[in-house]
Design a protein around this motif. Sequence first.
Motif, PDB file in Angstrom:
ATOM      1  N   THR A 108       0.828  -1.214   0.000  1.00 22.51           N
ATOM      2  CA  THR A 108       0.000   0.000   0.000  1.00 22.51           C
ATOM      3  C   THR A 108       0.859   1.260   0.000  1.00 22.51           C
ATOM      4  N   LYS A 109       1.982   1.227   0.709  1.00 24.38           N
ATOM      5  CA  LYS A 109       2.859   2.404   0.769  1.00 24.38           C
ATOM      6  C   LYS A 109       3.756   2.514  -0.455  1.00 24.38           C
ATOM      7  N   LYS A 110       4.258   1.368  -0.933  1.00 24.57           N
ATOM      8  CA  LYS A 110       5.189   1.316  -2.063  1.00 24.57           C
ATOM      9  C   LYS A 110       6.385   2.247  -1.869  1.00 24.57           C
ATOM     10  N   ASP A 111       6.975   2.217  -0.671  1.00 24.33           N
ATOM     11  CA  ASP A 111       8.118   3.086  -0.401  1.00 24.33           C
ATOM     12  C   ASP A 111       9.450   2.340  -0.369  1.00 24.33           C
ATOM     13  N   THR A 112       9.430   1.025  -0.134  1.00 24.10           N
ATOM     14  CA  THR A 112      10.658   0.246  -0.062  1.00 24.10           C
ATOM     15  C   THR A 112      10.539  -0.983  -0.952  1.00 24.10           C
ATOM     16  N   VAL A 113      11.484  -1.124  -1.877  1.00 24.98           N
ATOM     17  CA  VAL A 113      11.483  -2.274  -2.784  1.00 24.98           C
ATOM     18  C   VAL A 113      12.128  -3.462  -2.073  1.00 24.98           C
ATOM     19  N   LYS A 114      11.410  -4.578  -2.072  1.00 28.02           N
ATOM     20  CA  LYS A 114      11.916  -5.811  -1.459  1.00 28.02           C
ATOM     21  C   LYS A 114      12.752  -6.588  -2.471  1.00 28.02           C
ATOM     22  N   THR A 115      12.215  -6.777  -3.675  1.00 25.29           N
ATOM     23  CA  THR A 115      12.938  -7.454  -4.747  1.00 25.29           C
ATOM     24  C   THR A 115      12.630  -6.769  -6.066  1.00 25.29           C
ATOM     25  N   GLY A 116      13.498  -6.976  -7.035  1.00 25.13           N
ATOM     26  CA  GLY A 116      13.299  -6.378  -8.349  1.00 25.13           C
ATOM     27  C   GLY A 116      14.145  -5.124  -8.518  1.00 25.13           C
ATOM     28  N   ALA A 117      14.076  -4.574  -9.715  1.00 17.48           N
ATOM     29  CA  ALA A 117      14.923  -3.426 -10.050  1.00 17.48           C
ATOM     30  C   ALA A 117      14.306  -2.108  -9.601  1.00 17.48           C
ATOM     31  N   GLU A 118      15.177  -1.208  -9.158  1.00 13.62           N
ATOM     32  CA  GLU A 118      14.792   0.148  -8.760  1.00 13.62           C
ATOM     33  C   GLU A 118      15.925   1.076  -9.194  1.00 13.62           C
TER      34      GLU A 118
END
Length: 173
Positions: A152-162
């Motif tokens: 819901t926040k989408k503030d910290t990427v756990k996995t994947g590219a950023e």
Amino acid sequence: VLPLALFLLVVMTIIGIMVISNSTQSDKSIQSLRSNAIAQQGAEIGLRYCENVVMTNVDDASKASSQEKSDFTKVYATSIATQDDTNAIWRTKANWSAGAANRIDIPSAAYQKSTSGDIKIAPACIIQKLGSNSYLITARGFGNDAQFTDTTKKDTVKTGAEVWLQSVITPES
């Protein structure tokens, strides 16, 4: 003949396993490169969009769309001295949460152009005053495989590219 056939069968099996393993590893590498390229494109789209928001609103606000005017209200007006300033709001995790006061989510029309190959996760940016007449723009783009620790926040990427990009822009006016 039987021992020779069994030996050849074992050798062929080992070669087959190595080929499959190599193929799987190559596929993972290609997926990683593709994800990183999409994240880079998303960050660039976010950066260009927010640069346009600043330029349009500062140079001639009458030409700004209602979306651009609305996004310009999210500019953090407290000025920082340099882009490395520890008080820059882009450094605070909470400012990147969905719905944060200064986070600008890029409209889907800016990054979704076709039915295939689209960027699936909206890029975002933050704009802050830098000095008296410049703006620091920080943008984030995500790979289509990005997963967040809090969806819901989408503030910290756990996995994947950023990918993060920054620019400093100084309008003419």
